[in-house]
Design an enzyme around this catalytic site. Structure first.
Site, mmCIF file in Angstrom:
data_model
loop_
_atom_site.group_PDB
_atom_site.id
_atom_site.type_symbol
_atom_site.label_atom_id
_atom_site.label_comp_id
_atom_site.label_asym_id
_atom_site.label_seq_id
_atom_site.Cartn_x
_atom_site.Cartn_y
_atom_site.Cartn_z
ATOM 1 N N ARG A 188 0.651 -1.158 0.169
ATOM 2 C CA ARG A 188 -0.018 -0.028 -0.080
ATOM 3 C C ARG A 188 0.950 1.256 -0.016
ATOM 4 N NH1 ARG A 188 -2.259 -3.438 -1.041
ATOM 5 N NH2 ARG A 188 -4.285 -4.875 -0.562
ATOM 6 N N SER A 220 -11.251 -0.744 3.834
ATOM 7 C CA SER A 220 -9.846 -1.017 4.827
ATOM 8 C C SER A 220 -9.561 -0.288 5.941
ATOM 9 C CB SER A 220 -9.602 -2.092 4.849
ATOM 10 O OG SER A 220 -9.154 -2.785 4.102
ATOM 11 N N GLU A 230 -5.054 3.486 6.875
ATOM 12 C CA GLU A 230 -4.810 2.736 5.474
ATOM 13 C C GLU A 230 -5.689 4.172 4.635
ATOM 14 O OE1 GLU A 230 -4.961 -0.949 3.381
ATOM 15 O OE2 GLU A 230 -6.353 0.047 1.525
HETATM 16 C C1 LIG Z 1 -16.088 -1.216 -0.413
HETATM 17 C C2 LIG Z 1 -14.517 -0.902 -0.665
HETATM 18 C C3 LIG Z 1 -13.458 -1.655 -1.175
HETATM 19 C C4 LIG Z 1 -12.509 -1.376 -1.322
HETATM 20 N N1 LIG Z 1 -11.005 -2.564 -0.970
HETATM 21 C C5 LIG Z 1 -10.002 -2.465 -1.777
HETATM 22 C C6 LIG Z 1 -8.999 -3.174 -1.830
HETATM 23 O O1 LIG Z 1 -9.510 -5.114 -2.221
HETATM 24 N N2 LIG Z 1 -8.244 -2.992 -2.343
HETATM 25 C C7 LIG Z 1 -7.113 -1.648 -2.021
HETATM 26 O O2 LIG Z 1 -6.094 -2.153 -2.535
HETATM 27 N N3 LIG Z 1 -8.284 -1.034 -1.841
HETATM 28 C C8 LIG Z 1 -9.474 -1.401 -1.489
HETATM 29 N N4 LIG Z 1 -9.806 0.076 -1.306
HETATM 30 C C9 LIG Z 1 -9.742 1.652 -1.346
HETATM 31 C C10 LIG Z 1 -9.401 2.298 -2.901
HETATM 32 O O3 LIG Z 1 -10.471 1.820 -3.848
HETATM 33 C C11 LIG Z 1 -8.055 1.940 -3.453
HETATM 34 O O4 LIG Z 1 -7.304 2.232 -2.340
HETATM 35 C C12 LIG Z 1 -7.736 2.924 -4.868
HETATM 36 O O5 LIG Z 1 -7.037 2.408 -5.489
HETATM 37 C C13 LIG Z 1 -8.230 4.322 -4.714
HETATM 38 O O6 LIG Z 1 -8.423 4.909 -5.388
HETATM 39 P P1 LIG Z 1 -9.221 5.861 -5.647
HETATM 40 O O7 LIG Z 1 -8.620 6.685 -7.228
HETATM 41 O O8 LIG Z 1 -10.385 5.985 -5.174
HETATM 42 O O9 LIG Z 1 -8.295 7.342 -5.679
HETATM 43 P P2 LIG Z 1 -9.049 8.220 -4.598
HETATM 44 O O10 LIG Z 1 -9.166 7.670 -3.335
HETATM 45 O O11 LIG Z 1 -9.776 9.596 -5.470
HETATM 46 O O12 LIG Z 1 -7.515 8.995 -3.571
HETATM 47 C C14 LIG Z 1 -6.797 8.009 -3.538
HETATM 48 C C15 LIG Z 1 -5.249 9.055 -3.303
HETATM 49 O O13 LIG Z 1 -4.359 8.820 -4.569
HETATM 50 C C16 LIG Z 1 -4.212 9.913 -5.254
HETATM 51 N N5 LIG Z 1 -4.111 10.101 -6.129
HETATM 52 C C17 LIG Z 1 -5.388 10.528 -7.274
HETATM 53 N N6 LIG Z 1 -5.042 9.768 -8.341
HETATM 54 C C18 LIG Z 1 -3.870 10.203 -8.886
HETATM 55 C C19 LIG Z 1 -3.256 11.048 -10.112
HETATM 56 N N7 LIG Z 1 -3.830 10.905 -11.190
HETATM 57 N N8 LIG Z 1 -2.343 10.841 -9.576
HETATM 58 C C20 LIG Z 1 -1.487 11.114 -8.648
HETATM 59 N N9 LIG Z 1 -2.157 10.795 -7.494
HETATM 60 C C21 LIG Z 1 -3.618 10.451 -7.570
HETATM 61 C C22 LIG Z 1 -5.048 11.350 -4.075
HETATM 62 O O14 LIG Z 1 -4.507 12.420 -3.982
HETATM 63 C C23 LIG Z 1 -5.228 10.712 -2.991
HETATM 64 O O15 LIG Z 1 -4.038 10.740 -2.348
HETATM 65 C C24 LIG Z 1 -11.579 -0.065 -0.857
HETATM 66 C C25 LIG Z 1 -12.544 1.161 -1.316
HETATM 67 C C26 LIG Z 1 -13.965 0.238 -0.727
HETATM 68 C C27 LIG Z 1 -15.029 1.370 -0.532
#
Ligand SMILES: Cc1cc2nc3c(=O)[nH]c(=O)nc-3n(C[C@H](O)[C@H](O)[C@H](O)COP(=O)(O)OP(=O)(O)OC[C@H]3O[C@@H](n4cnc5c(N)ncnc54)[C@H](O)[C@@H]3O)c2cc1C
Length: 330
Positions: A180, A231, A301
């Site tokens: 992560r 998580s 996380e």
């Molecule tokens: C129901 C549920 C289940 C989940 N299961 C998992 C799982 O199994 N495994 C897991 O790892 N995670 C899981 N997650 C967490 C999440 O989905 C991941 O961490 C995912 O990778 C976040 O992506 P996002 O586009 O939503 O990022 P965001 O939440 O929008 O952003 C996360 C971070 O990334 C940065 N960011 C986003 N896009 C960019 C970009 N283009 N350039 C630079 N920085 C950027 C943002 O500034 C922020 O710091 C889960 C979440 C939920 C709600």
């Protein structure tokens, strides 16, 4: 604040076609459904306008905060009045390269990416099909599940490095992936634009069956019916966060509208009217209780953003030492 207002005015003038949401409730842009107004959210159509935004912000001594699907963030109830937020929702290019690798822009959802790989008989992204994030957010977090992580399948990443306004192609090794973790968390200033994924050939039906199996597991174990950010805590070395929380008797524990999920103790859910303060207080209570019980310090996380969130909080100050071959030094 003055810089931000001047930058917004300049961006409106130089990019008249750009969609800008002003004083937009952040709860509409995240999976937790929590968060007050953002001063501004821009959704550039393509990388050229994204680069232009970054350039204008830099002229005003500002940098963008990048937003993917908001599935890993707790936004503050008070909103974010000091940030220029850039959403990647329109960066949706996804195609097969001549050598069989997959090219995906930052805003492509991990589910769509995994589905695309399956349709082309490419295996290795099944684990990602149920993660509700984007390529950009996933790379920054090195998202993973069920034994797979993006680091296993990323060949290279194209990034705009804000301090010097230049684009770089980083190899997998240069992304500094860990559990992560990536160098994009350790060092601020990286706007992730796209990535190339290298997968193995596989059987379409078997890949689809694996994806169904993993998603069924998710539905069975995770509280997908309630808003959350996944998580709540990273896995502490040698332990499982959910088990530690469960053993501390905290399953179902509530602060206001925030609750440790009764279905999966590793999740904090919004039962309907949770505030960011409820979630924050609950996270701290859980962390402190587990620490008192076991001596294990769990690290959230979820990215918790305070109303006066500064981009410096998003990674230590940016390095400036450009090294040979156009890459960025550690
Ligand atoms: C129901 C549920 C289940 C989940 N299961 C998992 C799982 O199994 N495994 C897991 O790892 N995670 C899981 N997650 C967490 C999440 O989905 C991941 O961490 C995912 O990778 C976040 O992506 P996002 O586009 O939503 O990022 P965001 O939440 O929008 O952003 C996360 C971070 O990334 C940065 N960011 C986003 N896009 C960019 C970009 N283009 N350039 C630079 N920085 C950027 C943002 O500034 C922020 O710091 C889960 C979440 C939920 C709600």
């Amino acid at each position: 604040m003055e810089n931000l207002e001047n930058a917004i005015a300049a961006i409106k003038k130089e990019l008249p076609g750009l969609k800008l949401l002003e004083n937009e409730p952040l709860k509409n842009h995240c999976s937790f459904r929590i968060g007050g107004p953002a001063r501004v959210i821009a959704a550039p159509q393509d990388m050229t306008s994204l680069s232009k935004i970054c350039c204008i912000l830099k002229e005003h001594e500002l940098a963008p905060f990048l937003l993917g699907n908001g599935s890993n963030i707790l936004f503050p109830d008070e909103g974010l009045s000091e940030l220029f937020i850039v959403s990647t929702e329109k960066l949706q290019k996804l195609f097969l390269l001549p050598d069989g690798a997959i090219y995906a822009e930052a805003g492509v959802s991990l589910a769509k990416l995994a589905g695309f790989a399956q349709q082309h008989g490419l295996k290795g992204l099944e684990f990602a099909s149920g993660i509700p994030g984007t390529v950009g957010g996933g790379l920054r977090m090195n998202a993973g599940a069920y034994g797979g992580e993006l680091k296993d399948v990323v060949e290279s990443v194209v990034t705009l490095y804000v301090p010097d306004q230049a684009m770089y192609e980083l190899t997998n090794e240069q992304c500094g992936f860990g559990y992560r973790m990536s160098r994009f968390q350790k060092t601020g200033g990286f706007v992730l634009l796209s990535a190339v994924f290298r997968l193995e050939p596989g059987d379409r039906d078997e890949i689809a069956a694996k994806m169904r199996e993993l998603n069924e597991k998710r539905r069975e174990k995770q509280p997908l019916d309630l808003p959350s950010a996944g998580s709540a805590f990273k896995r502490p070395e040698g332990h499982f966060a959910a088990a530690l929380i469960d053993e501390a008797g905290l399953k179902g524990y509530r602060v206001g509208g925030a609750q440790v999920s009764e279905k999966h103790a590793g999740f904090v859910v919004n039962t309907g009217d949770a505030t960011s303060h409820d979630v924050y207080d609950l996270l701290m209570y859980v962390r402190n209780t587990v620490y008192k019980n076991t001596g294990v310090a769990m690290e959230p996380e979820i990215i918790v953003m305070a109303p006066d969130y500064k981009l410096e909080d998003h990674g230590p100050s940016v390095p400036r030492n450009r090294i040979s071959e156009g890459m960025i030094g550690e």
